[in-house]
Design a protein around this motif. Structure first.
Motif, mmCIF file in Angstrom:
data_model
loop_
_atom_site.group_PDB
_atom_site.id
_atom_site.type_symbol
_atom_site.label_atom_id
_atom_site.label_comp_id
_atom_site.label_asym_id
_atom_site.label_seq_id
_atom_site.Cartn_x
_atom_site.Cartn_y
_atom_site.Cartn_z
ATOM 1 N N UNK A 187 1.059 -1.161 0.058
ATOM 2 C CA UNK A 187 0.163 0.039 -0.032
ATOM 3 C C UNK A 187 1.000 1.508 -0.078
ATOM 4 N N UNK A 188 2.022 1.288 0.942
ATOM 5 C CA UNK A 188 2.628 2.459 0.755
ATOM 6 C C UNK A 188 3.444 2.466 -0.500
ATOM 7 N N UNK A 189 4.012 1.644 -1.092
ATOM 8 C CA UNK A 189 4.744 1.694 -2.343
ATOM 9 C C UNK A 189 3.895 2.410 -3.224
ATOM 10 N N UNK A 190 2.571 1.849 -3.574
ATOM 11 C CA UNK A 190 1.642 2.223 -4.589
ATOM 12 C C UNK A 190 1.112 3.560 -4.287
ATOM 13 N N UNK A 191 1.100 4.032 -3.139
ATOM 14 C CA UNK A 191 0.650 5.196 -2.845
ATOM 15 C C UNK A 191 1.610 6.210 -3.262
ATOM 16 N N UNK A 192 3.012 6.078 -2.841
ATOM 17 C CA UNK A 192 4.076 6.899 -3.125
ATOM 18 C C UNK A 192 3.973 7.008 -4.695
ATOM 19 N N UNK A 337 -2.001 -5.039 -9.305
ATOM 20 C CA UNK A 337 -0.925 -4.446 -8.510
ATOM 21 C C UNK A 337 -1.477 -4.742 -7.068
ATOM 22 N N UNK A 338 -2.833 -4.642 -6.870
ATOM 23 C CA UNK A 338 -3.449 -4.355 -5.526
ATOM 24 C C UNK A 338 -3.325 -6.112 -4.812
ATOM 25 N N UNK A 339 -3.322 -6.835 -5.711
ATOM 26 C CA UNK A 339 -3.088 -8.306 -5.370
ATOM 27 C C UNK A 339 -4.271 -9.073 -5.713
#
Length: 357
Positions: A187-192, A337-339
């Protein structure tokens, strides 16, 4: 001699009152059929949820049942929109696997078609569900969807049934599932990544169940189009009524939206529905991004934010399900990407009748 009867079910006032036994039996048929298809009953209505559907003021829902030697073993749910798309009827067929081979599906569909034509509905839509395991390539003939993307094997019992009944395959939707909660590092990687794509051009807003008054017009424009908003086919009163109807069934809706800082307008939103009778299974509903703001990872950002909020407000949620048109490559990519992983597909079939009986 086997006794087969097709009857219209009388909808009871409550799920445990007078006349509710047949209603609960029909709900159980639906639950067993979904369990047989998907390996679980996550997608099955509870009796309470289906009863709420039967009382939807914007859709007339009629149920036919098939009795085999007196026992309900099949059902047809007929949904007739009342405010728009009034030429349509949606028919859902369920027959217990143990009761197949008696022509019950065909008899139910014929009875449903007769009913909807009597209500001057010209187009009938039926749905077939296919698990990923059932879609293994058997080398047989495959039927492409009219949309140009997606196909179904005619070796499938469900696809063959719809095809032989005169229905054309219009669209194939991918059905996917994602385990919850979303991994914090992912979640952190995708938000960034999303924020890097657009910087400070957008602000995120979130709410549960009731849209803030200041955003009502924007949500109507995004979800129903500028024409619907301008013509007031949808307005605040209609939106509030829809929200109240969901709450009466116990359902909750989590929404995350993106505001364009430069214009002060919402340009994207995504919503998740949490069931009233169980909070371990949730559904990803619409994710809409204004065409002028696509390509900036907005869809990714708001979906991540909504899943993070879901974990806080409904920590017992274990799976989120979603459907995407097979040609919606961008949203399928976001979901990957979210799984999310593909669990199967749903076929949308259509048949048109002359307006006159």
């Amino acid at each position: 001699m086997t006794d087969i009867r097709i009857e219209q079910l009388v909808v009871p006032a409550t799920v445990d009152g007078d006349g509710a036994e047949d209603f609960r039996a029909a709900v159980e048929v639906s639950r067993q059929v979904r369990s047989n298809t998907w390996g679980n009953d996550d997608l099955a209505y509870t009796a309470e949820e289906l009863l709420a559907v039967c009382h939807d003021p914007y859709e007339w829902y009629v149920m036919l049942v098939a009795r085999l030697d007196g026992t309900i073993v099949g059902r047809a749910g007929i949904a007739l929109p009342l405010d728009d798309n009034t030429e349509l009827a949606h028919v859902t067929l369920d027959v217990l696997p143990a009761a197949q081979g008696h022509g019950l599906g065909r008899k139910l569909l014929e009875a449903a078609e007769t009913f909807v034509r009597g209500e001057n509905r010209r187009i009938v839509v039926v749905e077939t569900n296919h698990s990923a395991a059932a879609l293994a390539d058997d080398g047989g003939e495959r039927l492409p969807a009219a949309s140009g993307v997606g196909e179904l094997p005619l070796g499938s019992r469900e696809a063959r049934f719809a095809h032989n009944a005169g229905y054309s395959l219009e669209q194939v939707e991918q059905f996917s599932a994602c385990p919850l909660p979303l991994d914090a590092a992912v979640a952190r990687e995708l938000s960034d990544r999303a924020r890097t794509a657009h910087g400070d051009a957008y602000s995120v807003h979130q709410w549960t169940d009731r849209c803030p008054e200041s955003w009502v017009a924007d949500i109507i424009r995004l979800e129903h189009g500028q024409e619907a908003a301008a013509s007031q086919l949808w307005d605040m009163a209609r939106l509030r009524e829809s929200e109240e109807l969901s709450l009466k069934t116990g359902r909750h809706s989590l929404v995350t939206a993106a505001e364009c800082v430069a214009t002060g307008e919402l340009v994207a939103f995504t919503s998740i529905s949490v069931l009233g009778e169980r909070d371990d299974v949730v559904y990803q509903d619409d994710t809409i991004v204004d065409p002028d703001h696509r390509g900036r990872e907005l869809g990714l950002q708001i979906k991540v934010a909504n899943l993070e909020r879901l974990a806080v407000e409904f920590p017992h949620s274990r799976t989120v399900y979603t459907w995407n048109a097979a040609d919606n490559n961008y949203m399928i990519s976001v979901n990957d990407q979210l799984g999310f992983t593909a669990a199967g597909v749903t076929g949308q079939w259509q048949k048109e009748f002359d307006s006159a009986l």
